[in-house]
Write a protein that holds these residues in place. Structure first.
Motif, short mmCIF file in Angstrom:
data_model
loop_
_atom_site.label_atom_id
_atom_site.label_comp_id
_atom_site.label_asym_id
_atom_site.label_seq_id
_atom_site.Cartn_x
_atom_site.Cartn_y
_atom_site.Cartn_z
N MET A 477 0.83 -1.22 0.00
CA MET A 477 0.00 0.00 0.00
C MET A 477 0.86 1.26 0.00
N ASN A 478 2.00 1.19 0.66
CA ASN A 478 2.86 2.38 0.75
C ASN A 478 3.68 2.59 -0.51
N ARG A 479 3.54 1.69 -1.44
CA ARG A 479 4.23 1.80 -2.72
C ARG A 479 5.75 1.93 -2.52
N THR A 480 6.31 1.07 -1.64
CA THR A 480 7.75 1.16 -1.36
C THR A 480 8.55 0.51 -2.48
N ARG A 481 9.84 0.81 -2.52
CA ARG A 481 10.74 0.12 -3.46
C ARG A 481 10.60 -1.39 -3.28
N TRP A 482 10.78 -2.13 -4.34
CA TRP A 482 10.61 -3.59 -4.47
C TRP A 482 9.16 -4.02 -4.63
N SER A 483 8.20 -3.08 -4.51
CA SER A 483 6.81 -3.51 -4.73
C SER A 483 6.47 -3.36 -6.21
N GLU A 484 5.52 -4.15 -6.66
CA GLU A 484 5.08 -4.03 -8.06
C GLU A 484 4.50 -2.64 -8.31
N GLU A 485 3.87 -2.06 -7.27
CA GLU A 485 3.26 -0.73 -7.42
C GLU A 485 4.34 0.33 -7.71
N TYR A 486 5.46 0.23 -7.00
CA TYR A 486 6.53 1.23 -7.19
C TYR A 486 7.07 1.15 -8.62
N GLN A 487 7.34 -0.07 -9.07
CA GLN A 487 7.89 -0.24 -10.41
C GLN A 487 6.92 0.32 -11.47
N ALA A 488 5.64 0.01 -11.29
CA ALA A 488 4.64 0.48 -12.27
C ALA A 488 4.60 2.01 -12.29
N ALA A 489 4.65 2.63 -11.11
CA ALA A 489 4.59 4.10 -11.04
C ALA A 489 5.84 4.71 -11.68
N LEU A 490 6.98 4.08 -11.48
CA LEU A 490 8.22 4.61 -12.05
C LEU A 490 8.16 4.60 -13.58
N TYR A 491 7.73 3.47 -14.15
CA TYR A 491 7.65 3.39 -15.61
C TYR A 491 6.67 4.41 -16.17
N ASP A 492 5.56 4.59 -15.44
CA ASP A 492 4.55 5.55 -15.89
C ASP A 492 5.17 6.95 -16.01
#
Ligand code: ADA
Length: 559
Positions: A477-492
């Protein structure tokens, strides 16, 4: 091995299958009695022995053995598409040669007095020994698998044969192509030579042949379809010389640079894609057709038109797929973060040159290959490395003036060698190794501005690596590094900034397509959870992470 049959007249035996195998371990190669090896196991060819559970993680000497029936006496050519990391080959107990580096094709010839059974032994070593395998070094960020990693075939040759065929598009507008045929073998007058394109005879001649003789023909293929990523039309070339033949496929396409862009057949083309390692947990480097197809399908599904073969020459079967599906390829000689110590070592430079020659020999007729690369992230900022860059890029230019040259730098602000390349390529990890996601736009702006300020305004600029790790299945939920959410946000953020907010960058190779096993070298494991480089948008079994869909949405819109 190709995705089609390359010879119909020449006798070719593909030697792939299950071979006898022995793991000999940490022994001195020169003390091995080749005729007394006890083969107590079986192994797949092609295959990486240390990708099988029994030999996982082992480093040592191994022996592969089989017999075969050869029907034609005389000159025989064993063609190895790749062996890792080092090998020595014996035919009927006689050492016929060695080869030092994986990921590239090489051939060893021998003479056979009589047809009949032949015994083949290949000693394969995956120990990391710099003196024997100077291009496979222990600190690289990928795992060094060992084995006969790509196909092997035996070619039985007559006394004259076709040694090589090269096809170059001279002008796409007039469909002018140049075909060069190189002969091998004895000196002969009056050899019949026929060349046809798409089934139509273009030349019928009687020529003089001797070892190394070349004959060049120019054809205007009026109305023939061009090759492009949107419409990858291919044509067939068939060369017949007496009892020998050579079949190849080609595309009519040119590539050049100008006004900060890469032009394919006179059309400015934005390169959108991924870096790709050719590695799988169950097969090592020896990817079966099904995995190659999966990779190509997934890249296409995301809307990619571009793939960087990081950091070594890709399997020719993958290049065949890229030809067929319209994926543009940056093919790269093996290399990773080299310093002045390597670039001033004559043995290292010689082996790099050989790897470059072998890479060009395989890739030169593939329309998909538009860029040649070398020396990923080496010290291009160090004046002591300049000569090495000059030698290796000079060698590439000499071998193939028809394609673009580049190297990926990680020292963009201090780089000294941009004058030697056609395309400037920068690896950078904002939001991962430096700063946070919201700092990415400023970093990308500064990189591009610096290239222009230093006088390289005309050259195309590719962001050749950028990315973030995501442990597959790890959500937060916190969108920390190593999460799929963080990676997706970075590419976006990266894609939107590069291609919506900026207009300077002409290509992007995201890091990386699939997760892959990294090396065990000290320290790296602490930043590589699972022992893997987890920056893939698909995991090592090619299962999509959240970022897959983000990239797919952007790339499909942008292409
Ligand atoms: C570098 C290197 C890649 C990979 C990447 C990473 O840029 O070129 O091979 O190691 O870093 O994942 O950190």
């Amino acid at each position: 091995m190709r995705n089609f049959r390359q010879h119909e007249l020449r006798q070719v035996q593909v030697l792939d299958g299950i071979w006898d195998f022995a793991y000999l371990g940490d022994v001195n190669i020169d003390l091995v009695a080749v005729d007394r090896i006890q083969y107590d196991d079986r192994m797949a060819v092609p295959g990486c022995f240390d990708a099988t559970p029994k030999y996982a993680g082992k480093r040592g000497l191994t022996a592969y053995h089989r017999t075969l029936q050869v029907r034609q006496a005389g000159r025989q050519r064993l063609v190895f598409d790749s062996v890792h990391l080092w090998c020595r080959v014996y035919v009927n107990g006689i050492n016929i040669g060695e080869h030092r580096t994986g990921f590239s094709r090489f051939a060893l010839d021998f003479e056979l007095e009589n047809p009949g059974e032949v015994e083949l032994v290949v000693l394969v070593d995956n120990r990391l020994d710099k003196s024997r395998s100077p291009l496979h070094l222990d600190y690289f960020d990928w795992y060094h698998y060992g084995g006969i990693s790509r196909s092997i075939a035996l070619h039985s040759l007559d006394d004259v044969w076709i040694e090589d065929v090269r096809i170059i598009t001279q002008d796409h507008a007039t469909r002018t192509v140049e075909v060069t045929v190189v002969f091998g073998g004895a000196q002969r007058e009056d050899v019949p030579l026929t060349i046809s394109v798409d089934g139509k005879v273009m030349s019928e001649a009687r020529v003089r042949s001797s070892d190394g003789t070349r004959h060049t023909f120019t054809y205007q293929l009026t109305n023939a379809a061009l090759w492009s990523p949107e419409s990858p039309s291919l044509h067939w070339l068939r060369v017949e010389m007496g009892e020998d033949d050579w079949i190849d496929r080609f595309g009519i396409r040119t590539v050049r640079t100008g006004e900060q862009r890469v032009w394919i057949n006179g059309k400015a083309t934005r390169l959108l894609g991924f870096n790709r390692h050719e590695i799988h947990p169950q097969f090592g480097y020896a990817l079966p057709d099904g995995i190659l197809i999966t990779d190509a399908q997934l890249l296409k599904q995301m809307g990619c038109n571009f793939v960087r073969g990081s950091h070594y020459p890709q399997d020719e079967r993958f290049l065949d797929l890229c030809d067929e599906l319209g994926l543009l390829v940056w093919n790269e000689a093996i290399g990773w973060q080299h310093t002045a110590e390597h670039l001033n070592d004559p043995d290292f430079i010689d082996e790099q040159k050989r790897n470059i020659q072998e890479m060009v020999a395989v890739g030169k007729n593939h329309p998909c290959v538009i860029l040649w690369g070398i020396l990923n992230e080496s010290r291009s900022d160090d004046p002591a490395c300049r000569a090495g860059y000059e030698i290796l890029l000079g060698e590439l230019r000499r071998l193939d003036p028809s394609r673009l040259l580049t190297y990926a730098t990680c020292h963009p602000f201090e780089d000294l060698n941009y004058d030697l390349v056609d395309v400037i390529s920068i690896n950078r990890y904002p939001g991962w190794y430096e700063g946070e996601i919201d700092g990415i736009p400023a970093v990308l702006d500064r990189l591009a501005a610096d290239v222009d300020e230093r006088g390289w305004k005309e050259k195309p600029l590719i962001i050749s690596e950028i990315g973030a790790g995501a442990v597959p299945g790890w959500h937060d939920m916190n969108r920390t590094r190593w999460s799929e959410e963080y990676q997706a946000a970075l590419y976006d953020t990266v894609i939107e900034h590069l291609f919506v907010e900026m207009n300077r960058v002409s290509g992007l190779a995201l890091w990386v397509f699939a997760d892959f096993r990294s090396s065990e070298s000290a320290g790296r494991i602490l930043v590589r959870p699972r022992g893997y480089n987890n920056k893939g948008v698909v995991d090592e079994y090619r299962r999509p992470k959240q970022a897959f869909e983000v990239v797919r949405r952007w790339f499909s819109r942008l292409t």
